[in-house]
Design an enzyme around this catalytic site. Structure first.
Site, mmCIF file in Angstrom:
data_model
loop_
_atom_site.group_PDB
_atom_site.id
_atom_site.type_symbol
_atom_site.label_atom_id
_atom_site.label_comp_id
_atom_site.label_asym_id
_atom_site.label_seq_id
_atom_site.Cartn_x
_atom_site.Cartn_y
_atom_site.Cartn_z
ATOM 1 N N LYS A 1 -5.709 -3.463 13.786
ATOM 2 C CA LYS A 1 -5.083 -2.462 14.647
ATOM 3 C C LYS A 1 -5.640 -2.569 16.067
ATOM 4 C CE LYS A 1 -4.044 0.738 10.890
ATOM 5 N NZ LYS A 1 -4.576 -0.068 9.773
ATOM 6 N N GLU B 1 0.829 -1.208 0.000
ATOM 7 C CA GLU B 1 0.000 0.000 0.000
ATOM 8 C C GLU B 1 0.861 1.255 0.000
ATOM 9 O OE1 GLU B 1 -1.529 1.467 3.954
ATOM 10 O OE2 GLU B 1 -1.424 -0.680 4.375
#
Length: 311
Positions: A167, A35
């Site tokens: 996360k 990414e």
């Protein structure tokens, strides 16, 4: 640079640009998508550029070709030159792009850095099967309605995503429930537990444990044979030397969440704020952990991509 366009008339105006693949003795190397949000929005310069180069180097060292994904002047790119990486690391007008933003950025010929969701979408269009990232988004704490676009992308795009779990600022049990409900297989790489990003363990189980790239490749092939169109999540614990134990980092996450609530920070601004604030509160220890897991995931993803080419 090769330019590809779709044969479908409804998509003919979309420009796909891909760097020619590096050739090995046997032919084109397997590719690993990376990414670009971490470059344009995740770290300050020059740390972001150094990380981008290190991630690409790790992929190459393990026998694959890195394909950093981005949108430049409205063109979908898979594989960037070093000067393009430098541009993403220094420009101030690069938009953070998730799936919903793609038609805007393409039509207006803008520059964009891709999130997990948009990287998956673009990687699939280029035929790239493996993608390395840090941690996926998920269900935010305190509300089951605030769900990252990463999750529905995993439910509908057949890309193998190598990550360190979701996360830690998120609601991990709710995130795993969402993935289960929507048919996304979650593997633990060398672990029976779902990693908690900064921490190696969360107390939550995965669907299956795998201990080698070959085992992952076998499951990817089985998904193809079954005609399943969802993604595959390969969760790799952060290296032990870089781990932040959950009990140590959780108070800082709680403080960051409280501050975000007091300031009225919501929507797509919440995750960047929380990650940055946790980094400040931990004296950048969480940032060092984040960098370590990103590099480790790139290595594992390259090994999986190579295994997918072997029979």
């Amino acid at each position: 640079m090769l330019h590809l366009s779709s044969h479908d008339a409804s998509k003919r105006s979309i420009i796909l640009s891909v760097r020619p693949q590096v050739q090995s003795a046997e032919g084109a190397l397997p590719r690993v998508a990376l990414e670009s949000t971490v470059i344009a929005h995740g770290l300050p310069y020059p740390h972001n550029l150094r990380l981008a180069r290190r991630l690409e180097a790790h992929v190459r060292e393990h026998g694959a070709e890195p394909a950093t994904i981005a949108i430049l002047h409205g063109e979908l790119r898979a594989g960037l030159t070093d000067s393009e990486l430098h541009y993403l690391a220094t420009a101030t007008t690069v938009r953070k792009v998730s799936r919903r933003d793609l038609p805007i950025v393409v039509a207006q010929k803008l520059d964009g850095a891709t999130t997990v969701a948009s990287t998956m979408f673009i990687a699939h269009r280029f035929g790239i099967e493996v993608f390395a990232t840090g941690g996926i988004g998920g269900v935010h704490r305190g509300t089951v309605f605030d769900v990252s676009a990463d999750l529905p992308e995993l439910a509908q795009t057949p890309v193998t995503v190598v990550c360190a779990g979701a996360k830690a600022i998120l609601d991990l049990p709710a995130t795993l429930e969402w993935l289960e409900t929507h048919g996304v297989t979650v593997l633990g790489y060398g672990t029976d537990q779902f990693p908690a990003f900064y921490s190696r363990e969360s107390g939550l189980t995965v669907d299956a444990r795998v201990d080698s790239p070959a085992e992952v490749a076998a499951i990817v092939r089985a998904k193809r044979q079954l005609g399943m169109t969802s993604g595959l999540l390969v969760c790799v614990p952060v290296p032990a030397a870089a781990e932040l134990p959950a009990q140590a980092v959780e108070p800082f996450i709680q403080q960051a969440l409280s501050e975000a609530d007091q300031r009225g920070i919501r929507g797509k601004a919440i995750t960047p704020f929380l990650l940055a604030r946790v980094s400040e509160l931990t004296g950048e220890a969480s940032l060092r952990t984040n960098l370590a897991l990103l590099e480790n995931n790139a290595r594992v993803a390259a090994q999986i991509a190579v295994a997918l080419t072997e029979r």
